[in-house]
Design an enzyme around this catalytic site. Structure first.
Site, mmCIF file in Angstrom:
data_model
loop_
_atom_site.group_PDB
_atom_site.id
_atom_site.type_symbol
_atom_site.label_atom_id
_atom_site.label_comp_id
_atom_site.label_asym_id
_atom_site.label_seq_id
_atom_site.Cartn_x
_atom_site.Cartn_y
_atom_site.Cartn_z
ATOM 1 N N ASN A 60 -8.664 9.290 2.010
ATOM 2 C CA ASN A 60 -7.372 9.569 2.664
ATOM 3 C C ASN A 60 -7.062 11.067 2.657
ATOM 4 O OD1 ASN A 60 -6.850 6.772 3.012
ATOM 5 N ND2 ASN A 60 -6.267 6.661 0.853
ATOM 6 N N HIS A 100 2.289 -2.519 1.273
ATOM 7 C CA HIS A 100 1.307 -2.234 0.214
ATOM 8 C C HIS A 100 1.594 -3.053 -1.055
ATOM 9 C CE1 HIS A 100 -0.633 0.315 -2.946
ATOM 10 N NE2 HIS A 100 -1.572 0.375 -2.009
ATOM 11 N N GLU A 155 6.507 0.421 5.271
ATOM 12 C CA GLU A 155 5.706 1.650 5.336
ATOM 13 C C GLU A 155 6.001 2.296 6.676
ATOM 14 O OE1 GLU A 155 1.490 1.061 4.446
ATOM 15 O OE2 GLU A 155 2.013 -0.552 3.070
ATOM 16 N N SER A 186 -1.225 1.433 6.040
ATOM 17 C CA SER A 186 -2.488 1.996 5.558
ATOM 18 C C SER A 186 -3.714 1.226 6.005
ATOM 19 C CB SER A 186 -2.457 2.071 4.040
ATOM 20 O OG SER A 186 -2.278 0.782 3.487
ATOM 21 N N ASP A 245 8.214 3.897 2.840
ATOM 22 C CA ASP A 245 7.055 4.457 2.142
ATOM 23 C C ASP A 245 6.241 5.265 3.160
ATOM 24 O OD1 ASP A 245 4.549 4.927 1.039
ATOM 25 O OD2 ASP A 245 4.430 3.000 0.020
ATOM 26 N N HIS A 272 1.062 7.435 3.794
ATOM 27 C CA HIS A 272 -0.022 7.874 4.687
ATOM 28 C C HIS A 272 0.479 8.729 5.846
ATOM 29 C CE1 HIS A 272 -3.357 5.639 2.877
ATOM 30 N NE2 HIS A 272 -2.385 4.830 2.476
HETATM 31 C C1 LIG Z 1 1.532 2.610 1.496
HETATM 32 C C2 LIG Z 1 1.034 2.951 0.136
HETATM 33 N N1 LIG Z 1 1.925 3.112 -0.847
HETATM 34 C C3 LIG Z 1 1.528 3.425 -2.098
HETATM 35 C C4 LIG Z 1 0.201 3.604 -2.409
HETATM 36 C C5 LIG Z 1 -0.213 3.949 -3.806
HETATM 37 O O1 LIG Z 1 -0.520 5.311 -3.855
HETATM 38 P P1 LIG Z 1 -1.175 5.995 -5.117
HETATM 39 O O2 LIG Z 1 -2.628 5.990 -4.857
HETATM 40 O O3 LIG Z 1 -0.581 7.373 -5.172
HETATM 41 O O4 LIG Z 1 -0.790 5.186 -6.315
HETATM 42 C C6 LIG Z 1 -0.757 3.475 -1.403
HETATM 43 C C7 LIG Z 1 -2.190 3.691 -1.746
HETATM 44 O O5 LIG Z 1 -3.106 3.420 -1.091
HETATM 45 C C8 LIG Z 1 -0.338 3.132 -0.103
HETATM 46 O O6 LIG Z 1 -1.222 2.958 0.881
#
Ligand SMILES: Cc1ncc(COP(=O)(O)O)c(C=O)c1O
Length: 385
Positions: A52, A132, A175, A179, A204, A207
């Site tokens: 990513n 997520h 989100e 992702s 969130d 990404h």
């Molecule tokens: C939408 C989303 N939120 C949170 C996370 C968690 O992120 P981190 O890797 O910083 O714990 C991810 C990780 O892939 C994600 O895709």
């Protein structure tokens, strides 16, 4: 006796995963070395379409001399904040246009801490079905009633908002850039629905930060929408590690007291916080990389579409998913790509729904048009059978 039972429990679980082509083998680094060797044999570079690191800042970090401590030595409630934590939080709040921000050791921890703390008894969480795992786990740990809303379905959201009248509070959780699908909600419409029903919009932007919007401020900034609460990641386009929640000062104080993944966890490394602040500044100023990322993403999408590959519908931006369906098919496509020096992620359930296994390709700003053409040709060939 106990040890035998323990071993057989592990064996049984692993056997079930293996039977469904769902086992992930722990990686010892040799897979990456063998992909690099395959690329070298073919006279080309390893092409990493699996991380990513959209802007290329994780791979090509800045060198930074600092006297900041390596470790925070305790949680911030026990041992206090360092100037590096506070400066990073100021930078993050200013980036996303919020009053304040609170740093967590990961975005996973941020989401679990945030949603479980907000979801008090009598409140309702309305959560997109593709959210997520960290958002789901936060809802599971909360005392709220959690309802899953079909992916990106605004009329279902509107109905769910009607149905929650009388709840103590309502949290709409999404989100901004999904992702696994590479699609995203109509944030302006969601904001309007939340306003109409006195609900709180939690977005969130893990990404999307660094990738979309003015100065990479995310999809809310791009749409001119103010989320009540915004979650951001440092481990993706920013290229370091950690996560944060941005919102009002009052929210920050609430989380300081109530977010268990913050309260009961050692604070992130001050040295890392200092480096992250520099990376955030780089990401804010990276308009040229963002333009390259947008054009590379459009090129890959267009070439794969022209080759007739089953791309996720309504997707845009650097996450390009080729939905192949069966787990075995995705695994063998990823294997074929590795043999030609390309790293691409085979994503299987439970990360995505059953029957929707996919090759998840992530475009980078640092790819050249020739590398994108090599990637799309190889993906077409790998998915052909
Ligand atoms: C939408 C989303 N939120 C949170 C996370 C968690 O992120 P981190 O890797 O910083 O714990 C991810 C990780 O892939 C994600 O895709």
């Amino acid at each position: 006796m106990l040890a035998v039972r323990f071993e057989s429990l592990l064996d049984q679980t692993l056997a079930e995963l293996r039977a469904g082509a769902l086992l992930r083998e722990p990686d010892d680094g040799s897979a990456r070395r063998s992909v690099a060797a395959a690329a070298e044999r073919l006279g080309s570079e390893l092409l990493d379409a699996s991380s990513n690191d959209y802007l290329g800042f994780a791979a090509g970090s800045v060198s930074r001399e600092t006297s900041a401590s390596a470790g925070a030595a305790a949680s911030r409630l026990i041992h206090g904040s360092t100037v590096e934590h506070l400066r990073l939080e100021q930078e993050l709040a200013s980036w996303v246009g919020a009053e304040s921000a609170l740093l967590f050791s990961s975005t996973y921890a941020a989401n679990v801490g945030l949603i479980s703390a907000l979801g008090v008894k009598g409140s309702v969480i309305l959560s997109d079905s593709a959210n997520h795992a960290s958002l789901i786990d936060g809802a599971r740990l909360s005392k709220a009633e959690a309802r899953v809303v079909p992916h990106l379905d605004l009329s279902a959201l509107s109905e769910a908002l009607e149905a929650q009248r009388g709840a103590r509070a309502c949290w709409v959780v999404t989100e901004s850039y999904f992702s696994m699908d590479g699609d995203g909600p109509d944030l302006a419409a969601m904001r309007a629905l939340c306003d109409r029903h006195d609900a709180c919009l939690i977005v969130d932007e893990a990404h999307a930060l660094g990738v979309f919007g003015p100065a990479g401020g995310g999809r809310c900034a791009e749409a001119g929408v103010k989320a009540d609460i915004l979650v951001g990641a440092l481990g993706k386009a920013v290229g370091t590690h950690g996560g944060f929640v941005a919102g009002s000062e009052r929210l920050r104080t609430f989380l300081w007291n109530k977010a268990r993944s913050f309260v009961f966890s050692t604070a992130p490394s001050p040295r890392l916080a200092d480096l992250s602040r520099v990376h955030v500044q780089l990401a804010r100023e990276a308009d040229a990389r963002r333009a390259a990322l947008a054009s590379n993403s459009a090129q890959l999408r267009a070439e794969l579409r022209a080759a007739g590959l089953p791309l996720a519908p309504n997707a845009f931006g650097p996450i390009v998913s080729v939905i192949l369906g069966e787990n075995e098919r995705v695994l063998s496509a990823a294997e074929r790509l590795r043999a030609v020096g390309i790293l691409a992620q085979a994503v299987r359930p439970p990360t995505v729904p059953i029957g929707a296994a996919r090759l998840r390709l992530t475009v980078k700003a640092t790819f050249t048009p020739t590398e994108i053409a090599r990637l799309s040709r190889a993906v077409s060939e790998a998915c052909a059978s």
